[in-house]
Design a protein around this motif. Structure first.
Motif, PDB file in Angstrom:
ATOM      1  N   ILE A 135       9.117   6.528 -17.882  1.00  0.00           N
ATOM      2  CA  ILE A 135       7.965   5.783 -18.658  1.00  0.00           C
ATOM      3  C   ILE A 135       7.534   4.454 -18.377  1.00  0.00           C
ATOM      4  CG2 ILE A 135       7.418   5.497 -21.213  1.00  0.00           C
ATOM      5  CD1 ILE A 135       8.715   8.151 -21.693  1.00  0.00           C
ATOM      6  N   GLY A 136       8.814   3.482 -18.260  1.00  0.00           N
ATOM      7  CA  GLY A 136       8.560   2.188 -18.076  1.00  0.00           C
ATOM      8  C   GLY A 136       7.912   1.928 -16.705  1.00  0.00           C
ATOM      9  N   SER A 137       8.411   2.669 -15.716  1.00  0.00           N
ATOM     10  CA  SER A 137       7.908   2.509 -14.405  1.00  0.00           C
ATOM     11  C   SER A 137       6.602   2.944 -14.121  1.00  0.00           C
ATOM     12  CB  SER A 137       8.659   3.219 -13.459  1.00  0.00           C
ATOM     13  OG  SER A 137       9.893   2.963 -13.598  1.00  0.00           O
ATOM     14  N   PHE A 138       6.084   3.924 -15.140  1.00  0.00           N
ATOM     15  CA  PHE A 138       4.526   4.351 -14.737  1.00  0.00           C
ATOM     16  C   PHE A 138       3.390   3.698 -15.788  1.00  0.00           C
ATOM     17  CE2 PHE A 138       6.956   7.481 -12.367  1.00  0.00           C
ATOM     18  CZ  PHE A 138       5.892   7.791 -11.059  1.00  0.00           C
ATOM     19  N   LEU A 139       4.172   2.950 -16.732  1.00  0.00           N
ATOM     20  CA  LEU A 139       3.466   2.408 -17.755  1.00  0.00           C
ATOM     21  C   LEU A 139       2.150   1.627 -17.372  1.00  0.00           C
ATOM     22  CD1 LEU A 139       3.164   2.666 -20.708  1.00  0.00           C
ATOM     23  CD2 LEU A 139       4.746   0.858 -21.204  1.00  0.00           C
ATOM     24  N   ILE A 140       2.369   0.789 -16.465  1.00  0.00           N
ATOM     25  CA  ILE A 140       1.289  -0.122 -15.955  1.00  0.00           C
ATOM     26  C   ILE A 140       0.286   0.670 -15.479  1.00  0.00           C
ATOM     27  CG2 ILE A 140       0.705  -2.044 -14.387  1.00  0.00           C
ATOM     28  CD1 ILE A 140       3.128  -3.228 -14.934  1.00  0.00           C
ATOM     29  N   ASN A 141       0.587   1.706 -14.385  1.00  0.00           N
ATOM     30  CA  ASN A 141      -0.453   2.410 -14.012  1.00  0.00           C
ATOM     31  C   ASN A 141      -1.017   3.489 -14.800  1.00  0.00           C
ATOM     32  OD1 ASN A 141       1.975   2.337 -11.337  1.00  0.00           O
ATOM     33  ND2 ASN A 141      -0.345   1.518 -10.725  1.00  0.00           N
ATOM     34  N   ALA A 159      17.322   6.940 -11.243  1.00  0.00           N
ATOM     35  CA  ALA A 159      16.663   7.033  -9.730  1.00  0.00           C
ATOM     36  C   ALA A 159      15.812   8.295  -9.583  1.00  0.00           C
ATOM     37  CB  ALA A 159      17.921   6.837  -8.784  1.00  0.00           C
ATOM     38  N   ILE A 160      16.441   9.446 -10.136  1.00  0.00           N
ATOM     39  CA  ILE A 160      15.941  10.548  -9.629  1.00  0.00           C
ATOM     40  C   ILE A 160      14.712  11.226 -10.527  1.00  0.00           C
ATOM     41  CG2 ILE A 160      16.517  13.189  -9.659  1.00  0.00           C
ATOM     42  CD1 ILE A 160      18.227  11.539  -7.645  1.00  0.00           C
ATOM     43  N   VAL A 161      14.804  10.867 -11.797  1.00  0.00           N
ATOM     44  CA  VAL A 161      13.431  11.294 -12.570  1.00  0.00           C
ATOM     45  C   VAL A 161      12.316  10.624 -12.167  1.00  0.00           C
ATOM     46  CG1 VAL A 161      12.708  11.635 -15.045  1.00  0.00           C
ATOM     47  CG2 VAL A 161      15.178  11.985 -14.490  1.00  0.00           C
ATOM     48  N   PRO A 162      12.407   9.303 -12.130  1.00  0.00           N
ATOM     49  CA  PRO A 162      11.207   8.519 -11.579  1.00  0.00           C
ATOM     50  C   PRO A 162      10.713   8.808 -10.094  1.00  0.00           C
ATOM     51  CG  PRO A 162      12.672   6.948 -12.784  1.00  0.00           C
ATOM     52  CD  PRO A 162      13.534   8.337 -12.326  1.00  0.00           C
ATOM     53  N   PHE A 163      11.798   9.324  -9.416  1.00  0.00           N
ATOM     54  CA  PHE A 163      11.271   9.732  -8.036  1.00  0.00           C
ATOM     55  C   PHE A 163      10.559  11.106  -8.211  1.00  0.00           C
ATOM     56  CE2 PHE A 163      12.142  11.252  -3.643  1.00  0.00           C
ATOM     57  CZ  PHE A 163      11.795  10.192  -2.986  1.00  0.00           C
ATOM     58  N   ALA A 164      11.049  11.978  -9.133  1.00  0.00           N
ATOM     59  CA  ALA A 164      10.419  13.154  -9.203  1.00  0.00           C
ATOM     60  C   ALA A 164       9.249  13.105 -10.074  1.00  0.00           C
ATOM     61  CB  ALA A 164      11.166  14.086  -9.939  1.00  0.00           C
ATOM     62  N   THR A 224       0.632  -1.254  -0.185  1.00  0.00           N
ATOM     63  CA  THR A 224       0.049   0.061   0.132  1.00  0.00           C
ATOM     64  C   THR A 224       0.822   1.062   0.179  1.00  0.00           C
ATOM     65  OG1 THR A 224      -1.527  -1.484   1.546  1.00  0.00           O
ATOM     66  CG2 THR A 224      -2.116   0.933   1.140  1.00  0.00           C
ATOM     67  N   LEU A 225       1.665   1.457  -1.044  1.00  0.00           N
ATOM     68  CA  LEU A 225       2.584   2.523  -1.307  1.00  0.00           C
ATOM     69  C   LEU A 225       2.095   3.771  -1.934  1.00  0.00           C
ATOM     70  CD1 LEU A 225       5.552   0.327  -1.987  1.00  0.00           C
ATOM     71  CD2 LEU A 225       5.155   0.930   0.325  1.00  0.00           C
ATOM     72  N   SER A 226       2.399   4.779  -1.555  1.00  0.00           N
ATOM     73  CA  SER A 226       2.320   5.812  -2.667  1.00  0.00           C
ATOM     74  C   SER A 226       3.311   5.635  -3.602  1.00  0.00           C
ATOM     75  CB  SER A 226       2.547   7.344  -1.772  1.00  0.00           C
ATOM     76  OG  SER A 226       4.049   7.325  -1.747  1.00  0.00           O
ATOM     77  N   TYR A 227       3.025   6.775  -4.996  1.00  0.00           N
ATOM     78  CA  TYR A 227       3.716   6.754  -5.919  1.00  0.00           C
ATOM     79  C   TYR A 227       5.271   7.018  -5.692  1.00  0.00           C
ATOM     80  CZ  TYR A 227      -0.127   6.038  -9.144  1.00  0.00           C
ATOM     81  OH  TYR A 227      -1.199   5.610  -9.947  1.00  0.00           O
ATOM     82  N   VAL A 228       5.553   8.006  -4.818  1.00  0.00           N
ATOM     83  CA  VAL A 228       6.911   8.345  -4.381  1.00  0.00           C
ATOM     84  C   VAL A 228       7.466   6.907  -3.730  1.00  0.00           C
ATOM     85  CG1 VAL A 228       8.140   9.556  -2.706  1.00  0.00           C
ATOM     86  CG2 VAL A 228       6.544  10.750  -4.294  1.00  0.00           C
ATOM     87  N   GLN A 229       6.872   6.327  -2.787  1.00  0.00           N
ATOM     88  CA  GLN A 229       7.415   4.942  -2.083  1.00  0.00           C
ATOM     89  C   GLN A 229       7.525   4.169  -2.895  1.00  0.00           C
ATOM     90  OE1 GLN A 229       4.052   4.950   0.593  1.00  0.00           O
ATOM     91  NE2 GLN A 229       5.180   5.817   2.552  1.00  0.00           N
ATOM     92  N   ALA A 230       6.537   4.016  -3.929  1.00  0.00           N
ATOM     93  CA  ALA A 230       6.953   2.808  -4.880  1.00  0.00           C
ATOM     94  C   ALA A 230       8.171   3.024  -5.819  1.00  0.00           C
ATOM     95  CB  ALA A 230       5.709   2.593  -5.920  1.00  0.00           C
TER      96      ALA A 230
END
Length: 423
Positions: A261-267, A380-385, A59-65
């Protein structure tokens, strides 16, 4: 890049015989190194499957994920320079073996992490990425010297195509072995987390076997050569070469954009106004995203033997910006296929930026490779942002950040093309 007439280093066969860099004798070594590109591509793309999986479990937020990518790609920043020093001490081949063994250890850590919680997962990602970082520092210079310097971008693009084959297969495997089993009736978060054990233990075994095979292989040694610097470039350290510094920024932003883009694609594909897909179904589209990069790299291998790398890079960056904007402001199938097609634009970016940035560094090639691999921390930085933007403004709007990253790559490609037009 037709006037790149000198290698950044020399490839010397270990037995003192055989072809020098650029000859047909380099085919075998190139095949062996390409296997490494395939493996780390497969491993890296599995993150795109695990992020939504772990987000749902804990049950994570996007930042935590996005701490997954922060720990994974943060290892590049922490480990790249020490990896360069290690490789200078033990050599490129043994360095690659060390990287494989460290990565195998990271995969093995996923077994206890499944019952210990999110924190140990993050540590396992860091260890795994540390091994891959050592591989990156060792393998990329190998590819640039196994042939004429004028075709270095083309050659690195070819090996990156097999890296993309790994990234294409990875999400499909993860979707079947991890997400599908997680979607069944299971007894809580611990049982869902356990679905990662089998795939990652298999990866650990494969990496260990590959380390043994790689140690036994006969590969050419890399020795620094007397490369011709670009006009107006200073000496003293790799940092004195302006095109390397700009290339490092380009690598930072490119990797950040591609990984984001790859990290957020499923969501993204799960959004009601986009496609409303389940995680397991969306995982197949992640394979298409990375598959587009694979196809583009095979095309780029041929095209970039005759087209200026800087012009090709600028064109692809401009196309990527346009496609991301369609995904941000569009909906339905148009947004889906636009964001997937960005993978095609990504195809030549990493190898092109990397080889352009290393050109002319001579004895600083190893240091330059370490700096460029350190810049992979952008993943690491851009997906976190983007995670922070997604939490605040929604997943779809957050894709404006990758678009901004591609804008700098457009600048770098155009500048590099002008630089070589003047020579």
């Amino acid at each position: 890049m037709a006037n790149m007439a000198h290698n950044t280093a020399a490839a010397v066969p270990q037995d003192g015989a055989g072809a020098q860099a650029g000859g047909g004798g380099n085919t075998g070594p190139l095949v062996i190194v390409t296997l490494l590109f395939f493996m780390w591509g497969l491993i890296t793309s599995l993150n795109d499957v695990l992020i939504p999986h772990l987000k749902a479990i804990y049950t994570l937020s996007y930042v935590q994920a996005m701490m997954v990518q922060f720990c994974f790609f943060g290892a590049y920043f922490v480990v790249s320079l020490p990896a360069g020093a290690l490789i200078r001490r033990i050599g490129y081949q043994k360095g690659a073996v060390a990287g494989l063994l460290v990565a195998a250890g990271g995969c093995a850590l996923f077994y206890p992490a499944a019952s210990s919680g999110y924190g140990l997962f993050l540590f396992a990602f860091f260890v795994l990425a540390s091994g891959i970082t050592i591989l990156q520092v060792a393998a990329n210079p190998y590819v640039t010297v196994l042939g004429p310097a004028r075709t270095a971008s083309s050659r690195l693009t070819l090996t990156q195509a097999f890296n993309s084959l790994g990234t294409t297969i990875g999400p499909a495997i993860g979707g079947v072995l991890i997400l599908s089993s997680a979607g069944a009736a299971v007894a809580g978060a611990a049982a869902e987390a356990a679905s990662v054990r089998g795939p990652y233990l298999a990866l650990a075994a494969a990496l260990a076997v590959l380390a043994v095979l790689f140690l036994a292989a006969r590969l050419p040694q890399i020795a620094d050569g007397d490369d011709v610097p670009l006009p107006g470039e200073a000496h003293g350290s790799a940092w004195a070469h302006r095109h390397l510094v700009l290339g490092a920024i380009g690598i930072f932003l490119y990797v950040g954009a591609e990984v984001s883009i790859g990290s957020f694609l499923i969501n993204f594909l799960g959004e009601p106004r986009i496609a409303g897909l389940s995680h397991a179904d969306a995982a197949h589209y992640v394979s298409i995203y990375w598959g587009c990069a694979m196809v583009g790299r095979f095309i780029g291998f041929a095209v970039m033997r005759v087209v200026s790398p800087g012009k090709a890079l600028a064109f692809n960056a401009l196309a990527a910006i346009a496609l991301v904007l369609v995904a941000v402001f569009g909906s339905g199938s148009a947004a889906v296929w636009a964001i997937l097609a960005v993978g095609l634009c990504n195809s030549i970016m990493f190898p092109t930026i990397f080889s352009m940035a290393l050109h002319g560094l001579g004895r600083y090639t190893g240091q330059g490779s370490g700096i460029l691999c350190m810049a992979i921390v952008g993943g690491a930085i851009v997906p976190f942002a983007q995670g922070a933007l997604a939490d605040g403004f929604g997943v779809q709007a957050s894709f404006l950040l990758p678009a901004a990253c591609y804008a700098f790559i457009l600048y770098f490609g155009a500048k590099y093309a002008r630089m070589y037009a003047a020579q």
